[in-house]
Design an enzyme around this catalytic site. Structure first.
Site, mmCIF file in Angstrom:
data_model
loop_
_atom_site.group_PDB
_atom_site.id
_atom_site.type_symbol
_atom_site.label_atom_id
_atom_site.label_comp_id
_atom_site.label_asym_id
_atom_site.label_seq_id
_atom_site.Cartn_x
_atom_site.Cartn_y
_atom_site.Cartn_z
ATOM 1 N N LYS A 19 0.838 -1.204 0.000
ATOM 2 C CA LYS A 19 0.000 0.000 0.000
ATOM 3 C C LYS A 19 0.873 1.254 0.000
ATOM 4 O O LYS A 19 0.677 2.163 -0.779
ATOM 5 C CB LYS A 19 -0.923 -0.028 1.222
ATOM 6 C CG LYS A 19 -1.797 1.196 1.342
ATOM 7 C CD LYS A 19 -2.768 1.093 2.496
ATOM 8 C CE LYS A 19 -3.474 2.443 2.672
ATOM 9 N NZ LYS A 19 -4.413 2.462 3.785
ATOM 10 N N GLU A 64 10.353 -4.672 4.759
ATOM 11 C CA GLU A 64 10.444 -6.080 4.344
ATOM 12 C C GLU A 64 10.178 -6.206 2.845
ATOM 13 O O GLU A 64 10.911 -6.870 2.106
ATOM 14 C CB GLU A 64 9.403 -6.940 5.096
ATOM 15 C CG GLU A 64 9.674 -7.113 6.577
ATOM 16 C CD GLU A 64 9.034 -6.043 7.439
ATOM 17 O OE1 GLU A 64 8.692 -4.961 6.905
ATOM 18 O OE2 GLU A 64 8.874 -6.286 8.650
ATOM 19 N N GLY A 92 -4.883 -1.632 4.868
ATOM 20 C CA GLY A 92 -4.077 -2.758 4.393
ATOM 21 C C GLY A 92 -4.755 -4.100 4.622
ATOM 22 O O GLY A 92 -4.812 -4.950 3.739
ATOM 23 N N ARG A 93 -5.286 -4.304 5.835
ATOM 24 C CA ARG A 93 -5.894 -5.620 6.151
ATOM 25 C C ARG A 93 -7.269 -5.767 5.537
ATOM 26 O O ARG A 93 -7.905 -6.808 5.707
ATOM 27 C CB ARG A 93 -5.915 -5.828 7.667
ATOM 28 C CG ARG A 93 -6.560 -4.699 8.456
ATOM 29 C CD ARG A 93 -6.279 -4.832 9.952
ATOM 30 N NE ARG A 93 -6.736 -3.671 10.712
ATOM 31 C CZ ARG A 93 -6.050 -2.554 10.892
ATOM 32 N NH1 ARG A 93 -4.855 -2.424 10.327
ATOM 33 N NH2 ARG A 93 -6.524 -1.551 11.602
ATOM 34 N N GLU A 111 -5.047 -6.609 14.713
ATOM 35 C CA GLU A 111 -4.503 -5.304 14.317
ATOM 36 C C GLU A 111 -5.607 -4.242 14.364
ATOM 37 O O GLU A 111 -5.359 -3.074 14.606
ATOM 38 C CB GLU A 111 -3.869 -5.376 12.915
ATOM 39 C CG GLU A 111 -2.894 -4.239 12.653
ATOM 40 C CD GLU A 111 -2.138 -4.364 11.332
ATOM 41 O OE1 GLU A 111 -2.762 -4.167 10.265
ATOM 42 O OE2 GLU A 111 -0.926 -4.646 11.358
ATOM 43 N N HIS A 158 -5.365 -33.337 16.965
ATOM 44 C CA HIS A 158 -4.251 -34.172 17.420
ATOM 45 C C HIS A 158 -3.113 -33.324 17.965
ATOM 46 O O HIS A 158 -1.976 -33.788 18.063
ATOM 47 C CB HIS A 158 -3.778 -35.067 16.271
ATOM 48 C CG HIS A 158 -4.841 -36.052 15.872
ATOM 49 N ND1 HIS A 158 -4.996 -37.262 16.497
ATOM 50 C CD2 HIS A 158 -5.846 -35.951 14.970
ATOM 51 C CE1 HIS A 158 -6.043 -37.894 15.970
ATOM 52 N NE2 HIS A 158 -6.570 -37.101 15.040
ATOM 53 N N LYS A 218 9.279 -0.811 14.329
ATOM 54 C CA LYS A 218 9.902 -0.446 13.044
ATOM 55 C C LYS A 218 11.018 0.575 13.281
ATOM 56 O O LYS A 218 12.110 0.472 12.715
ATOM 57 C CB LYS A 218 8.862 0.196 12.109
ATOM 58 C CG LYS A 218 7.821 -0.744 11.537
ATOM 59 C CD LYS A 218 6.984 0.011 10.519
ATOM 60 C CE LYS A 218 5.717 -0.726 10.148
ATOM 61 N NZ LYS A 218 4.819 0.059 9.315
HETATM 62 O O1 F6P Z 1 2.094 -4.096 9.921
HETATM 63 C C1 F6P Z 1 1.621 -2.840 9.631
HETATM 64 C C2 F6P Z 1 1.133 -2.694 8.241
HETATM 65 O O2 F6P Z 1 0.983 -1.340 7.992
HETATM 66 C C3 F6P Z 1 -0.167 -3.446 7.968
HETATM 67 O O3 F6P Z 1 -1.270 -2.762 8.407
HETATM 68 C C4 F6P Z 1 -0.094 -3.600 6.498
HETATM 69 O O4 F6P Z 1 -1.018 -4.530 6.022
HETATM 70 C C5 F6P Z 1 1.339 -4.013 6.333
HETATM 71 O O5 F6P Z 1 2.038 -3.226 7.279
HETATM 72 C C6 F6P Z 1 1.924 -3.834 4.969
HETATM 73 O O6 F6P Z 1 1.896 -2.500 4.563
HETATM 74 P P1 F6P Z 1 2.114 -2.090 3.055
HETATM 75 O O7 F6P Z 1 1.044 -2.702 2.241
HETATM 76 O O8 F6P Z 1 2.062 -0.598 3.038
HETATM 77 O O9 F6P Z 1 3.468 -2.606 2.625
#
Ligand code: F6P
Length: 522
Positions: A208, A214, A265-266, A351, A382, A491
């Site tokens: 987003k 990452e 995002g979620r 979240e 199990h 972060k």
């Molecule tokens: O973990 C925080 C967060 O902002 C989530 O809400 C989101 O889904 C994720 O990081 C990834 O964010 P982006 O889509 O901006 O890379």
């Protein structure tokens, strides 16, 4: 719109009193014995699924008081404000518009999405963007030269599409392998890359913000690998799914599909973030997925409170968390294709509602999000069901079963369905044994969600159901379910630690962090 925090309503105190006098002692077996209508009274039809709530520690009065709680807390006004595009994400001054992404195309004048001119303008882009994204998905599907699609994203940019692609495997085009790389741990990307060939791979960079460390690290490594293997045509082999198209272009990706800051995002699997799913199941399948969710939106928006399933589930969550004091919920999908559904729900609920202050920043005097966890049945049986049946804590379980099997292997599905029914039954009825070790206390609550079939539409409805039940409990708790400030501190500190790992500087650090850092460098 007026919201009143749940604990400040008369219904909250009435629920406390009801819990003390009746609620905490409710015996499910007796409740069934006394009320021949209990199954009917506590079950609910909703689009694409049926829910049996009758094995929950709920009686008619608690149910009634919970509905009053929703009314008094202003949940319906809050819901309508969300659907009307008001900026209910108050800490970020944003509307919450994921439901808009699944609306069928209707002339703007016919819909009540009029919050601001800016949003109205962006709203006009929803369908053209969807059309472009789906056309691209069809191009990729038709392109026999592309055999591997790698989605690089994390959180909502990974869990939603990954969960849905797995869930709808029975509808997926064969001949395309979809991979999901989320972790900054290079083992994950390396394990995928070693099986790929540049000329047959498409990378989707899903973020987003297009700033997530990452995802950016994995994207840079994927691009470096692509170049090192002699790849040159980034327009063919890379696409970006993002609200930050400028950053994607600066990264060197010209094929981009956008969405908007009013899609959390979620909550973004319905947007361009859903492209891996669209590639797997095709444009028509993706439109069915949206339509299933839309049907659930309409149910949530218009069904009377006592027949409104997201409302009833969200209220049950409040009842268990704040009155019974249960701190977790186990998700038990009896369908292996739903194996990532618990992980998806963890982000959605924890979240969204893992907050310790209300929307105005005031500390809350009660608990919010429960811990969600689970594995598909029968595997969980199990592993940890021992604790569900005989442990010291009561953990409400949410079973999800699918009537129809999409394989033709004999016996398996009957066995699977027998197990899910038997587990729900065993939790409730228990077994008396004087010896102790073989005694099952029973009276352990569960909800049973039943789908006729796991299809794009029913999955869409199931996800939207969960989104809205999370909305309901967050609404009663008075919190903003649409921000996630709690992920920021880690972060920021990770950046500082990264520099210290390189330099060895431990000044000002606590002794534990300093000691571990020294060991990692040694
Ligand atoms: O973990 C925080 C967060 O902002 C989530 O809400 C989101 O889904 C994720 O990081 C990834 O964010 P982006 O889509 O901006 O890379």
């Amino acid at each position: 719109m007026t919201r009143t925090r749940g604990d400040r309503t008369p219904a909250w105190s009435q629920l406390q009193a009801h819990y003390q006098t009746v609620g905490q002692g409710l015996a499910l077996k007796e409740a069934f014995a006394h009320d021949a209508q209990r199954f009917a009274r506590f079950s609910q039809e909703a689009p694409y699924l049926f829910a049996d709530l009758s094995k929950n520690l709920l009686d008619a009065q608690a149910q009634d008081l919970l509905l009053q709680l929703a009314q008094q807390a202003g949940v319906f006004e809050h819901r309508d404000a969300m659907f009307a595009g008001q900026a209910i994400n108050n800490t970020e001054q944003r509307a919450v518009g994921h439901a808009l992404l699944r609306n069928p195309p209707i002339p703007p004048a016919d819909r009540a999405w009029t919050a601001t001119e800016e949003i109205a303008n962006e709203r006009a882009l929803v369908h053209p963007t969807l059309d472009a994204m789906l056309a691209f998905a069809e191009t990729v599907r038709a392109d026999a030269g592309i055999t591997d699609v790698v989605n690089i994203g994390i959180g909502g940019s990974d869990l939603g599409p990954q969960m849905a692609v797995l869930a709808l495997d029975a509808f997926a085009l064969s001949g395309k392998r979809l991979h999901f790389v989320s972790n900054v741990d290079g083992h994950e990307l390396a394990a995928v890359l070693k099986h790929l060939k540049v000329e047959s791979t498409l990378f989707l960079i899903a973020s987003k913000t297009f700033t997530t460390i990452e995802t950016m690290t994995n994207a840079r490594s994927a691009k470096a690998w692509f170049t090192a293997q002699g790849g040159t045509d980034t327009a063919r082999h890379f696409a970006a799914l993002t609200t930050n198209v400028a950053a994607a272009k600066a990264f060197g990706i010209s094929t981009t599909f956008g969405f908007w800051d009013w899609v959390g995002g979620r909550y973004s699997v319905w947007s361009a973030i859903g492209l891996p799913l669209a590639i797997a199941i095709g444009a028509a399948g993706f439109r069915d997925f949206l339509a299933g969710a839309h049907a659930m939106d309409e149910h949530f928006r218009t069904a009377p409170p006592e027949e409104n399933l997201p409302l009833r589930l969200g209220l049950l969550d409040v009842w268990y968390r704040n009155f019974h004091g249960f701190t977790s919920r186990s998700i038990a999908p009896y369908h292996s294709a739903l194996r990532r559904f618990p992980a998806y729900l963890q982000q959605l609920e924890m979240e969204s509602n893992g907050k310790r202050v209300d929307a105005s920043g005031e500390a809350l005097p009660f608990g919010t999000s429960r811990v969600l966890w689970g594995e598909p049945g029968t595997n969980g049986q199990h592993a940890y069901y021992q604790m569900l049946h005989q442990g010291t804590d009561v953990v409400p379980v949410e079973f999800i079963a699918v009537k129809k099997a999409r394989h033709s292997l004999p016996t398996h599905h009957e066995l699977l369905l027998s197990n899910v029914l038997a587990q729900a039954q065993a939790l409730m009825v228990g077994k008396v044994d004087a010896g102790g070790h073989k005694h099952f206390p029973g009276n352990r609550p569960s909800t049973f969600l039943l789908l006729d079939d796991l299809t794009p539409a029913s999955l869409g409805a199931l996800i939207a159901l969960q989104e809205h039940r999370v909305f309901v409990s967050g609404s009663i708790w008075g919190i903003n379910s649409f921000d996630q400030w709690g992920v920021e501190l880690g972060k920021v500190l990770a950046k500082d630690v990264q520099a210290r790992l390189a330099s060895g500087d431990t000044s000002g650090l606590d002794a534990s962090t300093a000691g571990l850092l020294a060991r990692l460098r040694g």
